[in-house]
Enzyme design. Structure first.
Site, PDB file in Angstrom:
ATOM      1  N   ARG A  97      13.700   5.036  48.944  1.00 45.84           N
ATOM      2  CA  ARG A  97      13.787   6.276  48.152  1.00 45.84           C
ATOM      3  C   ARG A  97      12.884   6.148  46.934  1.00 45.84           C
ATOM      4  O   ARG A  97      12.850   5.110  46.273  1.00 45.84           O
ATOM      5  CB  ARG A  97      15.237   6.512  47.722  1.00 45.84           C
ATOM      6  CG  ARG A  97      15.467   7.787  46.919  1.00 45.84           C
ATOM      7  CD  ARG A  97      16.938   7.901  46.534  1.00 45.84           C
ATOM      8  NE  ARG A  97      17.788   7.954  47.708  1.00 45.84           N
ATOM      9  CZ  ARG A  97      18.999   7.399  47.776  1.00 45.84           C
ATOM     10  NH1 ARG A  97      19.473   6.713  46.748  1.00 45.84           N
ATOM     11  NH2 ARG A  97      19.706   7.500  48.871  1.00 45.84           N
ATOM     12  N   ARG A 166      19.942   6.448  37.745  1.00 44.39           N
ATOM     13  CA  ARG A 166      19.164   6.858  38.912  1.00 44.39           C
ATOM     14  C   ARG A 166      18.079   7.866  38.507  1.00 44.39           C
ATOM     15  O   ARG A 166      17.962   8.249  37.355  1.00 44.39           O
ATOM     16  CB  ARG A 166      20.103   7.485  39.948  1.00 44.39           C
ATOM     17  CG  ARG A 166      21.198   6.543  40.455  1.00 44.39           C
ATOM     18  CD  ARG A 166      20.647   5.473  41.379  1.00 44.39           C
ATOM     19  NE  ARG A 166      21.679   4.609  41.930  1.00 44.39           N
ATOM     20  CZ  ARG A 166      22.339   4.831  43.059  1.00 44.39           C
ATOM     21  NH1 ARG A 166      22.136   5.936  43.742  1.00 44.39           N
ATOM     22  NH2 ARG A 166      23.235   3.969  43.498  1.00 44.39           N
ATOM     23  N   LYS A 230      26.386   2.921  39.558  1.00 45.22           N
ATOM     24  CA  LYS A 230      25.286   3.859  39.366  1.00 45.22           C
ATOM     25  C   LYS A 230      25.611   4.854  38.262  1.00 45.22           C
ATOM     26  O   LYS A 230      26.784   5.150  37.988  1.00 45.22           O
ATOM     27  CB  LYS A 230      25.004   4.603  40.673  1.00 45.22           C
ATOM     28  CG  LYS A 230      26.185   5.397  41.223  1.00 45.22           C
ATOM     29  CD  LYS A 230      25.849   5.932  42.597  1.00 45.22           C
ATOM     30  CE  LYS A 230      27.064   6.608  43.240  1.00 45.22           C
ATOM     31  NZ  LYS A 230      26.790   7.056  44.615  1.00 45.22           N
ATOM     32  N   LYS A 232      24.219   8.696  36.880  1.00 44.45           N
ATOM     33  CA  LYS A 232      23.365   9.833  37.221  1.00 44.45           C
ATOM     34  C   LYS A 232      23.191  10.764  36.027  1.00 44.45           C
ATOM     35  O   LYS A 232      24.161  11.102  35.346  1.00 44.45           O
ATOM     36  CB  LYS A 232      23.954  10.593  38.414  1.00 44.45           C
ATOM     37  CG  LYS A 232      23.996   9.731  39.680  1.00 44.45           C
ATOM     38  CD  LYS A 232      24.513  10.500  40.885  1.00 44.45           C
ATOM     39  CE  LYS A 232      24.454   9.639  42.146  1.00 44.45           C
ATOM     40  NZ  LYS A 232      24.933  10.368  43.346  1.00 44.45           N
ATOM     41  N   CYS A 453      24.189  15.600  54.058  1.00 43.69           N
ATOM     42  CA  CYS A 453      23.629  14.266  53.868  1.00 43.69           C
ATOM     43  C   CYS A 453      23.012  13.798  55.188  1.00 43.69           C
ATOM     44  O   CYS A 453      23.144  14.447  56.218  1.00 43.69           O
ATOM     45  CB  CYS A 453      24.707  13.296  53.393  1.00 43.69           C
ATOM     46  SG  CYS A 453      25.874  12.805  54.684  1.00 43.69           S
ATOM     47  N   CYS A 459      22.654   6.031  58.296  1.00 42.42           N
ATOM     48  CA  CYS A 459      23.522   5.607  57.200  1.00 42.42           C
ATOM     49  C   CYS A 459      24.669   4.743  57.726  1.00 42.42           C
ATOM     50  O   CYS A 459      25.432   5.168  58.599  1.00 42.42           O
ATOM     51  CB  CYS A 459      24.085   6.805  56.445  1.00 42.42           C
ATOM     52  SG  CYS A 459      25.188   6.328  55.090  1.00 42.42           S
ATOM     53  N   CYS A 498      30.739  11.009  55.346  1.00 45.17           N
ATOM     54  CA  CYS A 498      31.804  10.167  54.812  1.00 45.17           C
ATOM     55  C   CYS A 498      32.274  10.793  53.508  1.00 45.17           C
ATOM     56  O   CYS A 498      31.716  11.798  53.055  1.00 45.17           O
ATOM     57  CB  CYS A 498      31.304   8.729  54.603  1.00 45.17           C
ATOM     58  SG  CYS A 498      30.311   8.496  53.111  1.00 45.17           S
ATOM     59  N   CYS A 502      27.499  12.420  48.896  1.00 46.48           N
ATOM     60  CA  CYS A 502      26.075  12.465  48.565  1.00 46.48           C
ATOM     61  C   CYS A 502      25.500  13.875  48.534  1.00 46.48           C
ATOM     62  O   CYS A 502      24.499  14.109  47.859  1.00 46.48           O
ATOM     63  CB  CYS A 502      25.287  11.601  49.554  1.00 46.48           C
ATOM     64  SG  CYS A 502      25.595   9.826  49.344  1.00 46.48           S
TER      65      CYS A 502
END
Length: 588
Positions: A97, A166, A230, A232, A453, A459, A498, A502
């Site tokens: 990414r 991120r 993380k 954001k 996603c 994934c 899941c 995302c």
């Protein structure tokens, strides 16, 4: 919100005792904390692993460290059972990414991304929900070549993943281009400020060894253990909430007067991830805590991130996001600690209004007289399929140098800054490659407000399909919409493989999160512009039940809605779901 303006002079962040990072022995913290501490500032043994000829994979510890470099190890789930039967290891590949602040991409950069996707990414690449791009199906031996290619055009994968800030998001609507350009510049400043500083990235990927060994000053802000999880960051420009500001750990809502940026309302504590059957985990919407002037941005970044760095949970990974730190400590404490580090009190928040979180599709004219075309790309996949040759068509436009590319938070792309005389050239190239210049033609408003996603097959966390299944499910839902006369009614729908969130499902009016192959949790009732969480109405159900519930609720909506009432608002008023006012009550 208050409209009272309080002017504050920017002040440097105060010195903070970093000892909390190691207030407990490493062996009592989550294993990732020890890994980061002993990783030589994220270098690990990645370079050695990349030349191991015995396997296509990398060591699990290096896999975790490579996330900080923008890379995830994955395997082809479609081949997993077959290879297991053949007693072969999984077919390991990698996802890479990029970091792309605000989603802005030059034609030269787009052409390089296109080239790398064709050479190494199975003739495709993908636009993400955080306004950047990612490649799938990368062979381990191609990673360095891809990294070098990105560097050649000023791009990198730094901090695209991992326990750091991120890639920074920024509102992209081109109709207010002067203001958006001002906000984008602040987003770029923020991205450059919060990026991790370690030289390990250059050493691993480009062989550039540091002049001296990495020491205690290698990461002046992050230290050896970086963030607990993380983090954001995003910038929104009202009235569009296209970045879903309330889902960010730290958000900045632009406040302007007569087109000039005055400052930002500060939003803290958003986050989408949760775990099924773990009621202590939940999505949370951010809180607006005050207003800052433009020149107070960098100190505010340091203060807010510093609070999470020092107080975030480093023992339990599932409890390590900023949202839990706020709920554990209490919002007044967190705000007070932020202000203490700033050295001044935040001004009262200014008034603002959101009315959507989608993209304005098709052609629009900016206030600078330039033309902008927003192209709908379902689930963000840039690939040639049949007569619609997206990959080749967008490459042709980049080769002609007709625009700047702006990736949207809804997985679409804006061909921006087109000179009026060049608009016919863009239209002609779109038509030549089977790309309709009227994105709304033949598509329901539901489809145009959808996101998914990646999920299967790449994934490793996915328990069900998302990107490959949602378009077909929407086709079936469109039959219900037509029956009830709702084809043109904007309704947001999002699907993930899941519960990690995302595609930001928990702020969609209709959401599905995967539980098992063909099985999903179904949620209803979020706010149309991302201002309210939804609520689960069915758990672990298949398509037949999903369509049955939607037929009932959409039918009632068509019959009994009030003027201007959104679907998410209606299902709460009509009693189909309870309103969720705080993340802590999401699982009640």
């Amino acid at each position: 919100m208050s409209t009272t303006k309080t002017t504050q002079a920017a002040a440097p962040a105060v010195e903070v005792d970093r000892s909390r990072d190691l207030s407990q022995p490493l062996e009592k913290l989550a294993p990732e904390e020890s890994l980061k501490f002993h990783s030589d500032y994220l270098a690990g043994t990645i370079a050695t692993d990349l030349v191991d000829e015995i396997t296509r994979a990398v060591d699990e510890n290096n896999n975790k460290l490579m996330k900080f470099h923008g890379i995830y190890q994955q395997d082809d789930r479609d081949l997993r059972d077959e290879r297991r039967q053949q007693k072969l290891e999984p077919y390991f590949t990698f996802m890479l990414r990029g970091r792309l602040p605000g989603g802005v991409c030059t034609p030269e950069q787009w052409l390089k991304i296109d080239e790398l996707g064709r050479l190494h990414g199975n003739d495709q690449f993908r636009l993400t929900t955080r306004q950047t791009f990612q490649f799938h199906y990368l062979d381990r031996n191609a990673l360095r070549e891809v990294m070098i290619g990105l560097r050649d055009v000023g791009l990198d994968g730094k901090a695209a993943c991992g326990d750091v800030a991120r890639t920074v998001m920024s509102g992209v609507h081109p109709g207010l281009s002067k203001l958006h350009k001002q906000v984008y510049e602040q987003a770029r400043i923020a991205s450059d400020h919060v990026i991790h500083k370690t030289s390990a990235y250059e050493e691993v990927w480009f062989g550039e060894k540091p002049a001296t060994p990495r020491g205690d000053d290698e990461e002046p802000f992050y230290g050896k253990q970086y963030m607990p999880r993380k983090f954001k960051i995003g910038f929104a420009v009202p009235p569009s909430n296209d970045i879903d500001i309330y889902s960010q750990d730290l958000g900045f809502v632009a406040i302007a007067s007569r087109g000039k940026l005055k400052g930002f309302n500060v939003v803290i504590g958003g986050g989408m991830g949760r775990t099924d059957r773990a009621p202590e985990t939940y999505p949370r919407l951010g809180d607006v805590i005050g207003f800052i002037e433009v020149d107070q941005l960098v100190p505010t970044l340091d203060a807010v991130m510093g609070v999470q760095r020092d107080y975030g949970d480093r023992v339990t990974r599932s409890h390590a996001r900023f949202k839990y730190t706020i709920d554990d400590k209490g919002l007044p404490f967190i705000k007070g600690e932020i202000e203490r580090r700033l050295g001044f009190a935040l001004a009262p928040a200014k008034r603002f209004r959101f009315d959507s979180n989608g993209d304005q599709l098709g052609w629009t004219t900016g206030d600078d007289g330039l033309e902008h075309f927003t192209l709908f790309i379902e689930s963000g996949r840039i690939i040639d399929r049949g007569e619609r040759r997206l990959l080749t068509g967008l490459r042709a436009i980049a080769q002609a140098g007709l625009c700047v590319f702006r990736l949207t938070p809804n997985q679409s792309v804006i061909l921006s800054d087109v000179a009026p005389e060049d608009r016919p050239k863009v239209d002609a190239l779109l038509a030549e490659h089977g790309i309709d210049n009227v994105p709304t033609k033949g598509r329901s408003a539901l489809r145009l407000n959808s996101m998914a996603c990646v999920a299967m097959p790449t994934c490793g966390l996915a328990m069900a399909e998302a990107e490959r299944y949602l378009p077909d499910l929407i086709t079936k839902i469109e039959g219900l919409l037509e029956t009830h006369g709702l084809t043109e009614e904007p309704i947001t729908i999002r699907m993930t493989g899941c519960p990690n969130g995302c595609a930001r499902p928990y702020i969609a009016e209709i959401a599905l999160t995967g539980r098992a192959p063909g099985k999903y949790n179904l949620y209803l009732g979020a706010g149309f512009h991302g201002q309210r969480l939804n609520k689960m109405v069915r758990e672990n159900v298949g398509e037949d039940v999903i369509l049955e519930v939607l037929d009932e609720t959409l039918g009632a909506y068509a019959k009994d809605r009030q003027d201007g009432e959104r679907f998410g608002d209606f299902v709460i008023r009509a009693g189909f779901v309870a309103e969720v006012t705080e993340g802590r009550f999401f699982n009640d």
